[in-house]
Design an enzyme around this catalytic site. Sequence first.
Site, mmCIF file in Angstrom:
data_model
loop_
_atom_site.group_PDB
_atom_site.id
_atom_site.type_symbol
_atom_site.label_atom_id
_atom_site.label_comp_id
_atom_site.label_asym_id
_atom_site.label_seq_id
_atom_site.Cartn_x
_atom_site.Cartn_y
_atom_site.Cartn_z
ATOM 1 N N CYS A 38 0.834 -1.197 0.000
ATOM 2 C CA CYS A 38 0.000 0.000 0.000
ATOM 3 C C CYS A 38 0.873 1.252 0.000
ATOM 4 O O CYS A 38 2.022 1.234 0.457
ATOM 5 C CB CYS A 38 -0.896 -0.017 1.236
ATOM 6 S SG CYS A 38 -1.952 1.421 1.432
ATOM 7 N N SER A 40 0.644 3.708 1.890
ATOM 8 C CA SER A 40 1.000 4.091 3.261
ATOM 9 C C SER A 40 2.320 3.453 3.686
ATOM 10 O O SER A 40 3.078 4.048 4.463
ATOM 11 C CB SER A 40 -0.117 3.692 4.228
ATOM 12 O OG SER A 40 -1.297 4.407 3.950
ATOM 13 N N HIS A 43 4.849 5.708 2.321
ATOM 14 C CA HIS A 43 4.916 6.939 3.113
ATOM 15 C C HIS A 43 5.832 6.757 4.323
ATOM 16 O O HIS A 43 6.576 7.671 4.694
ATOM 17 C CB HIS A 43 3.516 7.337 3.608
ATOM 18 C CG HIS A 43 2.654 7.964 2.555
ATOM 19 N ND1 HIS A 43 3.159 8.736 1.538
ATOM 20 C CD2 HIS A 43 1.301 7.954 2.378
ATOM 21 C CE1 HIS A 43 2.175 9.171 0.774
ATOM 22 N NE2 HIS A 43 1.035 8.696 1.256
ATOM 23 N N HIS A 59 0.253 -4.022 5.866
ATOM 24 C CA HIS A 59 -1.007 -3.918 6.624
ATOM 25 C C HIS A 59 -2.220 -4.253 5.752
ATOM 26 O O HIS A 59 -3.327 -3.829 6.062
ATOM 27 C CB HIS A 59 -1.146 -2.504 7.205
ATOM 28 C CG HIS A 59 -1.199 -1.428 6.155
ATOM 29 N ND1 HIS A 59 -0.066 -0.937 5.554
ATOM 30 C CD2 HIS A 59 -2.246 -0.778 5.595
ATOM 31 C CE1 HIS A 59 -0.413 -0.014 4.666
ATOM 32 N NE2 HIS A 59 -1.737 0.092 4.663
ATOM 33 N N CYS A 162 -7.190 -3.304 3.150
ATOM 34 C CA CYS A 162 -6.986 -1.868 3.318
ATOM 35 C C CYS A 162 -7.581 -1.084 2.159
ATOM 36 O O CYS A 162 -8.575 -0.391 2.305
ATOM 37 C CB CYS A 162 -5.495 -1.549 3.475
ATOM 38 S SG CYS A 162 -5.150 0.217 3.669
#
Length: 361
Positions: A38, A40, A43, A59, A162
Amino acid sequence: MRAAVMRAQHAPFEIEEIQIDKPGPHEVLVRTVACGVCHSDLHVVEGALPNPLPTVLGHEPAGIVEAVGDQVRQFAAGDHVIGCLSVFCGNCEYCAAGRPNLCGGEATLRSASERPRLSMNGAPIIQFLHLSAFAEQMLVHENALVKIRNDMPLDRAALIGCGVTTGLGAVFNRAQVVAGSTAAVIGCGGVGLSIIQGCRIAGAGRIVAVDNVAWKLELARKLGATDVVDGSGPNAVAEVAKLTGGGVDYAFEAIGLPATVRQAVRMARKGGTAVMVGVVPPGTNVELPGADITLREKTILGCMMGSNRFRIDMPRYVDLYLNGNLKLDEMISARLPLEGVNGALDAMRKGTAARSVLVFD
């Protein structure tokens, strides 16, 4: 077990042998079968989302239960499950009010006096978002899991953990899109493509996809967009307004940049709604046109993980896939072994993948 360990920002992961503890009373040991990569995660690698180190990211997982703690009653070895970062305690004000995605799950963590769930040579490794799924196994609280049908392919189920839940939930739970309405979606990555599908399933009459990558816009059409707009040009807002007769009922931002949040607000028609779905990094402020919000009565909604109640939502999304309404196969750009995680992050940086999925033996 093998895991992709992050020890520094802006550095490749190393595949290392780490230790995982046995399940506590309310914990479940899961064999990871697949995990989506993902934005994220990227990030965190690039420092936009702070996280203690060392850690194991990941995740968006699906897997099979291997063992359960002595007080776990709703899971058993062999169950197929999806893991979700929206871990809930079940007792706080948010949980009691039916908003478990805002709980935070602090009560489900092990205390500092207990053995860490993950470690290496006695030193703790930080568990990321209660999951740490870039690893062959996960040790999680039971409230981080939902049981799903065994006939659901787990590499596609992982996407629901997610990105798909965030996108569909933004449509169904937060915005509550009305059939026949108009929508614009800024950003056609995994979350944006899921928002487009949610709008299609909800019966939106016109769905405008906005992105600056041609192949993503083409994929958006296949998944339900009725129109596409090149977001790299200076007139994206004007083009959306022209297509929809003055703006859309719902404008979804799925990137997390101040500039695109402002675009979403401007794309909404009078009385319309802008939904902030993309993760705006902590410390980043967004300046918005005040007159748009007051004189034109526009509504701005924040949306955390699709405002999910994942034990209700995710089995429904599985059914949507298996009955042909939700398309997941088309969203997977690559299936990679654990060793391919750094390549998956590079593909995300370059904008060459909708979703890469790590698949374990």
